[in-house]
Design a protein around this motif. Sequence first.
Motif, mmCIF file in Angstrom:
data_model
loop_
_atom_site.group_PDB
_atom_site.id
_atom_site.type_symbol
_atom_site.label_atom_id
_atom_site.label_comp_id
_atom_site.label_asym_id
_atom_site.label_seq_id
_atom_site.Cartn_x
_atom_site.Cartn_y
_atom_site.Cartn_z
ATOM 1 N N PRO A 1 0.817 -1.221 0.000
ATOM 2 C CA PRO A 1 0.000 0.000 0.000
ATOM 3 C C PRO A 1 0.849 1.270 0.000
ATOM 4 N N PRO A 2 0.323 2.345 -0.573
ATOM 5 C CA PRO A 2 1.073 3.608 -0.656
ATOM 6 C C PRO A 2 1.314 4.210 0.717
ATOM 7 N N THR A 3 2.412 4.954 0.825
ATOM 8 C CA THR A 3 2.775 5.573 2.106
ATOM 9 C C THR A 3 2.929 7.080 2.007
ATOM 10 N N THR A 4 2.844 7.654 0.805
ATOM 11 C CA THR A 4 2.951 9.103 0.631
ATOM 12 C C THR A 4 1.775 9.585 -0.217
ATOM 13 N N ASP A 5 1.538 10.891 -0.175
ATOM 14 C CA ASP A 5 0.453 11.441 -0.991
ATOM 15 C C ASP A 5 0.698 11.182 -2.473
ATOM 16 N N ALA A 6 1.955 11.321 -2.909
ATOM 17 C CA ALA A 6 2.267 11.106 -4.320
ATOM 18 C C ALA A 6 2.030 9.646 -4.711
#
Length: 283
Positions: free
Chosen positions: A177-182
Amino acid sequence: MRLHVGCAMWTNTSWQGRFIPHPLPQKERLHAYASLCNAVEGNTTFYATPARNTVELWAQQTDPDFRFVLKLPKPITHERRLNGAEEELRAFLDAIEPLGPRAHALWIQLPGSFSPGDLGVLAAFLNRLPRSHRYAVEVRHRAFFEDERSARLLEQVLSGAGAEWVPFDTVVLFQTPPTTDAERESWTKKPRMPRRTTALTGNPIVRYIGRDDAERTAEGWRPWVDTVVAWLREGRSPTFFLHTPDNADAPALARRFHDEVRSHLPALAPLPEPVPVEPLTLF
């Protein structure tokens, strides 16, 4: 042996003062970028055909062996879907003519709805293109990656026209899963593409997107290091484009990838020395 590496753009606000001098006029930023990397994706041409005098400035800022991989305009690939776009194609080819050999390949990125049933259209389009350019095709329909017959038919069409299949490797991006806004934004916009490492020509082109964490990005490109080393040993001349969701460190990562390949092949020509970010002083 030459390995070309690059990014999805040659200017980024986060690079100013870090990778390229700041302040720096817009018309000089490509020259500074070209001291970091020796290739760039021409994504802007998808949205509009550039003015010929603009392209002349691009040529003036780069050496003849610098590689532009230029995306065909959207009206040709997505709106007309390769049919009846002769006028738009002529205008595009005329505009990029000043690049000469720097126009390494014209990149035909097809929409996700372009399916195996459309391969006849692609074959006819490729056969109409002038032989003065090299061509590379990026497909996004799942059938080309999940159905062996569809993949084989696409390879036959491309090989028949001397065109390359451009893989867009997003495996690492979607691995966890993503960990930053980008990264979260990339999850909503980027296609979930499997890794494909087969080259059809002597000039393979790879698009790889990692994560905003540099070490995870480098860990994810390990299979590409082996593949690119093998291609170079076979006499191929690959171009590797490095993306991350925020692209903040993309130039440094592209150079790091080149260094890793060169650690296996010391005869590989080095990248140029970057333009100094800080002015040189005597003290």
